[in-house]
Design a protein around this motif. Structure first.
Motif, PDB file in Angstrom:
ATOM      1  N   VAL A  28       9.549   5.623  15.047  1.00  0.00           N
ATOM      2  CA  VAL A  28       8.149   5.890  14.721  1.00  0.00           C
ATOM      3  C   VAL A  28       7.952   6.164  13.239  1.00  0.00           C
ATOM      4  O   VAL A  28       6.830   6.102  12.724  1.00  0.00           O
ATOM      5  CB  VAL A  28       7.602   7.084  15.540  1.00  0.00           C
ATOM      6  N   HIS A  29       9.035   6.466  12.541  1.00  0.00           N
ATOM      7  CA  HIS A  29       8.932   6.795  11.114  1.00  0.00           C
ATOM      8  C   HIS A  29       9.118   5.579  10.204  1.00  0.00           C
ATOM      9  O   HIS A  29       9.007   5.682   8.986  1.00  0.00           O
ATOM     10  CB  HIS A  29       9.966   7.863  10.746  1.00  0.00           C
ATOM     11  N   GLY A  30       9.378   4.428  10.829  1.00  0.00           N
ATOM     12  CA  GLY A  30       9.599   3.231  10.016  1.00  0.00           C
ATOM     13  C   GLY A  30      11.053   3.129   9.589  1.00  0.00           C
ATOM     14  O   GLY A  30      11.837   4.064   9.738  1.00  0.00           O
ATOM     15  N   PHE A  31      11.420   1.982   9.029  1.00  0.00           N
ATOM     16  CA  PHE A  31      12.792   1.771   8.581  1.00  0.00           C
ATOM     17  C   PHE A  31      12.796   0.732   7.483  1.00  0.00           C
ATOM     18  O   PHE A  31      11.809   0.034   7.250  1.00  0.00           O
ATOM     19  CB  PHE A  31      13.681   1.317   9.747  1.00  0.00           C
ATOM     20  N   GLU A  32      13.904   0.617   6.794  1.00  0.00           N
ATOM     21  CA  GLU A  32      14.049  -0.343   5.701  1.00  0.00           C
ATOM     22  C   GLU A  32      15.395  -1.032   5.844  1.00  0.00           C
ATOM     23  O   GLU A  32      16.442  -0.397   5.763  1.00  0.00           O
ATOM     24  CB  GLU A  32      13.977   0.369   4.352  1.00  0.00           C
ATOM     25  N   MET A  33      15.366  -2.342   6.128  1.00  0.00           N
ATOM     26  CA  MET A  33      16.606  -3.105   6.270  1.00  0.00           C
ATOM     27  C   MET A  33      17.027  -3.777   4.966  1.00  0.00           C
ATOM     28  O   MET A  33      18.201  -3.916   4.685  1.00  0.00           O
ATOM     29  CB  MET A  33      16.450  -4.179   7.348  1.00  0.00           C
ATOM     30  N   ASP A  34      16.043  -4.201   4.204  1.00  0.00           N
ATOM     31  CA  ASP A  34      16.348  -4.982   3.012  1.00  0.00           C
ATOM     32  C   ASP A  34      16.879  -4.099   1.901  1.00  0.00           C
ATOM     33  O   ASP A  34      16.283  -3.071   1.570  1.00  0.00           O
ATOM     34  CB  ASP A  34      15.096  -5.708   2.510  1.00  0.00           C
ATOM     35  N   SER A  48       6.284 -12.809   0.916  1.00  0.00           N
ATOM     36  CA  SER A  48       6.466 -13.360   2.257  1.00  0.00           C
ATOM     37  C   SER A  48       6.258 -12.273   3.300  1.00  0.00           C
ATOM     38  O   SER A  48       6.846 -11.193   3.208  1.00  0.00           O
ATOM     39  CB  SER A  48       7.873 -13.952   2.413  1.00  0.00           C
ATOM     40  N   GLU A  49       5.413 -12.556   4.293  1.00  0.00           N
ATOM     41  CA  GLU A  49       5.147 -11.573   5.340  1.00  0.00           C
ATOM     42  C   GLU A  49       6.165 -11.643   6.464  1.00  0.00           C
ATOM     43  O   GLU A  49       6.178 -10.783   7.363  1.00  0.00           O
ATOM     44  CB  GLU A  49       3.739 -11.766   5.888  1.00  0.00           C
ATOM     45  N   ALA A  50       7.017 -12.648   6.447  1.00  0.00           N
ATOM     46  CA  ALA A  50       8.112 -12.751   7.414  1.00  0.00           C
ATOM     47  C   ALA A  50       9.298 -13.415   6.720  1.00  0.00           C
ATOM     48  O   ALA A  50       9.132 -14.391   5.996  1.00  0.00           O
ATOM     49  CB  ALA A  50       7.700 -13.551   8.639  1.00  0.00           C
ATOM     50  N   VAL A  51      10.475 -12.868   6.929  1.00  0.00           N
ATOM     51  CA  VAL A  51      11.703 -13.422   6.358  1.00  0.00           C
ATOM     52  C   VAL A  51      12.695 -13.611   7.503  1.00  0.00           C
ATOM     53  O   VAL A  51      12.936 -12.688   8.280  1.00  0.00           O
ATOM     54  CB  VAL A  51      12.312 -12.486   5.296  1.00  0.00           C
ATOM     55  N   VAL A  52      13.246 -14.816   7.622  1.00  0.00           N
ATOM     56  CA  VAL A  52      14.250 -15.107   8.641  1.00  0.00           C
ATOM     57  C   VAL A  52      15.574 -15.371   7.952  1.00  0.00           C
ATOM     58  O   VAL A  52      15.657 -16.184   7.026  1.00  0.00           O
ATOM     59  CB  VAL A  52      13.850 -16.334   9.492  1.00  0.00           C
ATOM     60  N   LEU A  53      16.608 -14.663   8.388  1.00  0.00           N
ATOM     61  CA  LEU A  53      17.966 -14.885   7.903  1.00  0.00           C
ATOM     62  C   LEU A  53      18.721 -15.598   9.015  1.00  0.00           C
ATOM     63  O   LEU A  53      18.816 -15.092  10.135  1.00  0.00           O
ATOM     64  CB  LEU A  53      18.648 -13.559   7.573  1.00  0.00           C
ATOM     65  N   SER A  54      19.251 -16.775   8.711  1.00  0.00           N
ATOM     66  CA  SER A  54      19.873 -17.592   9.751  1.00  0.00           C
ATOM     67  C   SER A  54      21.243 -18.088   9.313  1.00  0.00           C
ATOM     68  O   SER A  54      21.435 -18.517   8.179  1.00  0.00           O
ATOM     69  CB  SER A  54      18.975 -18.790  10.085  1.00  0.00           C
ATOM     70  N   SER A  55      22.206 -18.003  10.227  1.00  0.00           N
ATOM     71  CA  SER A  55      23.530 -18.576  10.014  1.00  0.00           C
ATOM     72  C   SER A  55      24.034 -19.076  11.351  1.00  0.00           C
ATOM     73  O   SER A  55      23.367 -18.935  12.380  1.00  0.00           O
ATOM     74  CB  SER A  55      24.495 -17.514   9.448  1.00  0.00           C
ATOM     75  N   MET A  65       4.057  -5.795   9.979  1.00  0.00           N
ATOM     76  CA  MET A  65       3.284  -5.590  11.197  1.00  0.00           C
ATOM     77  C   MET A  65       2.006  -4.824  10.883  1.00  0.00           C
ATOM     78  O   MET A  65       1.981  -3.994   9.971  1.00  0.00           O
ATOM     79  CB  MET A  65       4.104  -4.791  12.221  1.00  0.00           C
ATOM     80  N   ASP A  66       0.938  -5.121  11.656  1.00  0.00           N
ATOM     81  CA  ASP A  66      -0.305  -4.369  11.487  1.00  0.00           C
ATOM     82  C   ASP A  66      -0.505  -3.372  12.626  1.00  0.00           C
ATOM     83  O   ASP A  66      -1.544  -2.739  12.748  1.00  0.00           O
ATOM     84  CB  ASP A  66      -1.512  -5.314  11.400  1.00  0.00           C
TER      85      ASP A  66
END
Length: 210
Positions: A28-34, A48-55, A65-66
């Motif tokens: 509920v407090h949010g998070f930061e992955m990047d 960019s409002e969406a980032v996809v990392l693919s391998s 998110m809103d």
């Protein structure tokens, strides 16, 4: 930490029985992955409002998110490749819950109508099953039994503007018949067992534990 250990224990037990399991952590407090300097961080900072990392081994989606997505929305995003979706958190969500309780915590947070069970270190006067905090096997049995019962009471959901809308059986039958009728006329659709449809807007390209 206790909640996390219970989720991990149930997950491991379900995996040992051949289940395909997805885990969701709600914060509920949010998070930061990047991390600053990483490509995903630079793309997000660029707008960019969406980032996809693919391998070949992993795929990750990071998007703005809103609103705070509920577990049904997250499960839709995960797709149908999993038998069980276990979540840690989502105390306010609509999904069935296993509440973790310890001595001295006071009353339960969830009402009996939304509880599947309670994992506790003391006996409680509740109408739902109670398990010890270490009984991952018993909790896994409970989850699998719940899934079996749900399969007999499945409700199809239509998503409108990202929100789930339950379909009544006759509406589901009408939509299914119409889609299968159209798909059957398409080239390469000789053996139709499953149909997935994603609607792309014009201008665009390309069980809770707590």
């Amino acid at each position: 930490e206790q909640v996390g250990r219970i989720v991990q224990g149930v997950l491991a037990e379900l995996k040992s029985r051949g289940c395909r399991v997805a885990a969701v952590k709600h914060d509920v407090h949010g998070f930061e992955m990047d991390k600053p300097g990483k490509d995903s961080w630079r793309l997000a900072k660029a707008g960019s409002e969406a980032v996809v990392l693919s391998s070949a081994a992993k795929l990750a989606l990071i998007r703005t998110m809103d609103h705070d997505a509920d577990l049904i929305e997250v499960a839709k995003l995960l797709g149908e490749d999993f038998d069980v979706v276990l979540s840690e958190g989502y105390k306010q969500g609509r999904s069935p819950k296993i509440e973790v309780h310890r001595k001295g915590m006071g009353e339960l947070l969830c009402g009996p109508e939304e509880l599947l069970a309670v994992a506790t270190d003391e006996p409680l006067e509740v109408s739902v099953p109670q398990f010890s905090l270490e009984d991952a096997r018993g909790l896994a049995d409970l989850v699998l039994d719940f899934i079996k019962r749900q399969k007999n009471e499945e409700v199809t959901l239509l998503f409108i503007n990202g929100k789930p809308v339950p379909l009544k059986p006759f509406v589901e039958d009408i939509i299914s018949a119409a889609l299968l009728g159209m798909v059957a006329t398409l080239r390469g659709a000789d053996d139709v067992r499953r149909v997935d449809i994603t609607v792309v807007r014009s201008g665009h390209h390309g069980v809770s534990v707590g």
